[in-house]
Design an enzyme around this catalytic site. Sequence first.
Site: not given
Ligand code: A3P
Length: 306
Positions: A69, A72, A124, A203, A273
């Site tokens: 996440g 986000w 990270h 998350y 997703k």
């Molecule tokens: P999924 O692949 O399960 O959909 P990161 O940003 O650490 O790379 O994580 C990516 C994950 O966060 C992805 O999960 C992505 O879809 C999800 N994500 C991105 N923006 C988001 C938001 N605003 N709310 C919830 N999940 C989000």
Amino acid sequence: EEDRTLNPPREYNDFVSTLPLEEGWVLTHLRECQGFWFSSFMLAGVMAVRQRLKPRPDDLFLMNHPKTGTTWLKALTFAIMTRSHHPLLSRNPHDCVLYLEGSFAVGEASRIEAATPPRIFSSHIPYSILPDSITGSDCRMIYVCRDPKDVLISWWHYRERMRPETMELFCEGRCNYGPVWEHVLEFWRESRRRPEKVLFVKYEEMLEEPVGSAKRLAEFMGCPFSPEEEKEGVLEDIVRLRSFENLRNLEVNRTGRRKIPVYGVMNASLFRKGEVGDWRNHMSPEMARRMNEITQEKLKGSGLIL
Ligand code: A3P
């Protein structure tokens, strides 16, 4: 920005080449350093962070394992800190909050140095590998974690192809910034030791209760929402505009492309997703059971449930 020339720091190459090597992944080779695995390329950035970053006491660090996440959390905290909607309408969250070791790895330390306070950075790097300049300082950290099963599924959609080895490598911790369990536990323990400086969030809880979570983030960051702001719906607006659907549908995130270390990705790949439990669509019950067992075993006695 797409055509930035990579200029990685080379002074760590000799040391990195002596570290244990994992060649099992499709897109990258990993090196082991102090119990965690990194791409060689990123490890140079990690070392540069350790040696060259000069944190300010008011810096905020967004910490996590990849695919939990980051995007986000960057969007939410940036909007909370600046109380502004504009930058995030035309820029991807990763262009608003810099990725520390990634910036150093591509030779862009100057972008870090040029950032104006109050600064937010993301990283990270496992807690035990962070420099004392961060862990021994007053800097605040927000750590986000996620069910490791969903982390793995998110990761292989993003970068790797699910092969028999993929899950095995992930379970053994031989993945980018892995093992995920130790990564989480280090920050979990630190959040219990120093709750005023390390905020630990999940998350799943953020998805379930986004407004309450954003309020907590703002309070921890030292910029809580005033009663007037709450009455005017500022908090709800920030959460709504940073929701998965909203971010995903922005032009910059639908069609933009970004160059991250070594290769380019479409911004759209960061918004796949955004759900809890997508592992059910990709893992057999046996695979899920195996991962649950590892999680239970690793987290036993820690007080943390994932
Ligand atoms: P999924 O692949 O399960 O959909 P990161 O940003 O650490 O790379 O994580 C990516 C994950 O966060 C992805 O999960 C992505 O879809 C999800 N994500 C991105 N923006 C988001 C938001 N605003 N709310 C919830 N999940 C989000």
